[in-house]
Design a protein around this motif. Structure first.
Motif, short mmCIF file in Angstrom:
data_model
loop_
_atom_site.label_atom_id
_atom_site.label_comp_id
_atom_site.label_asym_id
_atom_site.label_seq_id
_atom_site.Cartn_x
_atom_site.Cartn_y
_atom_site.Cartn_z
N GLY A 89 0.83 -1.20 0.00
CA GLY A 89 0.00 0.00 0.00
C GLY A 89 0.86 1.24 0.00
O GLY A 89 2.00 1.23 0.49
N HIS A 90 0.32 2.31 -0.56
CA HIS A 90 1.11 3.55 -0.68
C HIS A 90 0.21 4.76 -0.87
O HIS A 90 -0.89 4.66 -1.39
CB HIS A 90 2.08 3.43 -1.86
N PHE A 91 0.73 5.91 -0.43
CA PHE A 91 0.23 7.21 -0.88
C PHE A 91 0.95 7.50 -2.20
O PHE A 91 1.90 6.81 -2.57
CB PHE A 91 0.60 8.31 0.13
N HIS A 92 0.55 8.55 -2.86
CA HIS A 92 1.35 9.11 -3.95
C HIS A 92 2.07 10.33 -3.39
O HIS A 92 1.46 11.13 -2.65
CB HIS A 92 0.47 9.50 -5.15
N LEU A 93 3.35 10.47 -3.70
CA LEU A 93 4.10 11.62 -3.21
C LEU A 93 3.39 12.90 -3.62
O LEU A 93 2.88 13.00 -4.74
CB LEU A 93 5.53 11.60 -3.75
N ASP A 99 -5.24 10.72 -9.11
CA ASP A 99 -6.18 9.61 -8.96
C ASP A 99 -5.60 8.34 -9.60
O ASP A 99 -4.74 8.40 -10.48
CB ASP A 99 -7.50 9.91 -9.68
N GLU A 100 -6.16 7.19 -9.19
CA GLU A 100 -5.78 5.89 -9.76
C GLU A 100 -7.02 5.01 -9.81
O GLU A 100 -7.87 5.08 -8.92
CB GLU A 100 -4.71 5.27 -8.86
N VAL A 101 -7.12 4.18 -10.85
CA VAL A 101 -8.28 3.29 -11.01
C VAL A 101 -7.83 1.84 -10.96
O VAL A 101 -6.81 1.47 -11.56
CB VAL A 101 -9.00 3.57 -12.36
N ALA A 138 -4.21 6.95 0.40
CA ALA A 138 -3.38 5.74 0.28
C ALA A 138 -4.27 4.55 -0.03
O ALA A 138 -5.43 4.51 0.41
CB ALA A 138 -2.63 5.50 1.58
N HIS A 139 -3.75 3.59 -0.79
CA HIS A 139 -4.56 2.44 -1.20
C HIS A 139 -3.78 1.14 -0.98
O HIS A 139 -2.59 1.06 -1.29
CB HIS A 139 -5.01 2.55 -2.66
N ARG A 140 -4.50 0.16 -0.43
CA ARG A 140 -3.93 -1.18 -0.17
C ARG A 140 -5.01 -2.19 -0.52
O ARG A 140 -6.16 -2.07 -0.05
CB ARG A 140 -3.54 -1.31 1.29
ZN ZN Z 1 -0.99 4.13 -6.41
#
Ligand code: ZN
Ligand code: S6P
Length: 204
Positions: A89-93, A99-101, A138-140
Motif C-alpha cells: 500500500g502507498h500514498f502518492h508523493l 487519482d488511480e483506477v 493511500a490504497h492497499r
Molecule cells: Zn498508487
C-alpha cells in the motif's frame, strides 16, 4: 521503457506475464515484515518458508502529465497469522499526486483507503468492478478469498509512490480472518499520515 504507440492487451495473467517490456515486482513475506501486524507470526512463518504474497507487472508509457501507466497485480490467497495477504500500500508523493483506477478481474477482497487527513474507507473488491483511489488517499488491496486476487490498475505516469508513510503509520484497519469470514478491525498501532510526516522518527 516507453511504449507509447496504440496498442491493446488481453486482461489475462498469462498474457501479461509473458510481456517482457514492463517491470515485474515480486513481494515475498521477507520483503514485508513491517507490513503485517503480528510480528510473531511473521517470524514463525519465515523460520519455515518465505511465501509469495503478491507480484505485479507495470507498463510505463511516460512520466509526463499526458501519459497513463498501467499494470496487473496478483495477490496470492492466505494469511500471516490471521491477517490476509495484501499489498504494501502507498500514498502518492504530494508533488506527483493523482487519482488511480483499479479494475478487479478475479477473486475477492477489500480495498483499504486512508486519506492524508485521517479519513478511512473500505471497499469490497469483486470481479468486473472498478475502484477509484482519489489523489490524497493511500490504497492497499487485501485478498480475502480462496484464489488469487487479480486486478488491473491505471494511473498517471507522473505518479511516484510514498511507501515510507504507510510503513511507519500503517493503515487504520487490519483485515483478519474471523469466525464468519473477514473482519476489518482497528489497528492499535496506527499513526495517521499527518503524525507520520509531521513528527521526527522515534529515537531521532
Ligand atoms: Zn498508487
Ligand atoms: C501502482 C498501482 C499498482 C501497485 C501494485 C502493488 O500505482 O497501485 O500497480 O503498485 O498493486 O502495490 P504496492 O502498494 O506494493 O505498490
Amino acid at each position: 521503457m516507453a511504449i507509447r504507440t496504440p496498442h491493446s492487451m488481453l486482461l489475462e495473467l498469462s498474457t501479461v506475464a509473458a510481456r517482457t517490456d514492463g517491470m515485474h515486482g515480486v513481494r515475498h513475506l521477507s520483503h514485508m515484515s513491517r507490513t503485517f501486524a503480528n510480528k510473531c507470526s511473521v517470524h514463525e512463518t519465515l523460520a519455515r518458508v518465505d511465501p509469495l504474497i503478491y507480484e505485479y507487472w507495470e507498463f510505463a508509457n511516460g512520466r509526463d502529465a499526458s501519459a497513463l501507466n498501467y499494470g496487473l497485480t496478483r495477490i496470492t490467497p492466505g494469511t500471516i497469522g490471521r491477517e490476509y495477504h495484501m499489498t504494501r500500500g502507498h500514498f502518492h508523493l504530494s508533488h506527483s499526486d493523482a487519482d488511480e483506477v483499479y479494475l478487479v478481474l478475479q477473486g475477492a477482497g477489500l480495498l483499504l483507503l486512508q486519506s492524508s487527513t485521517g479519513d478511512s474507507r473500505v471497499l469490497e473488491m469483486r470481479p468486473q468492478s472498478m475502484y477509484l483511489s482519489p489523489a490524497g488517499w493511500a490504497h492497499r488491496a487485501v485478498n480475502c478469498g480462496q484464489e488469487d486476487l487479480l486486478f488491473f490498475a491505471v494511473w498517471p505516469g507522473l505518479v511516484e509512490g510514498d511507501y515510507e508513510s504507510v510503513e511507519r503509520g500503517g493503515f487504520p484497519l487490519l483485515v483478519v480472518r474471523g469466525a464468519n469470514g473477514p473482519d476489518a478491525v482497528a489497528n492499535p498501532s496506527f499513526l495517521d499520515h499527518e503524525s507520520v510526516i509531521g513528527q521526527p522518527k522515534p529515537g531521532s
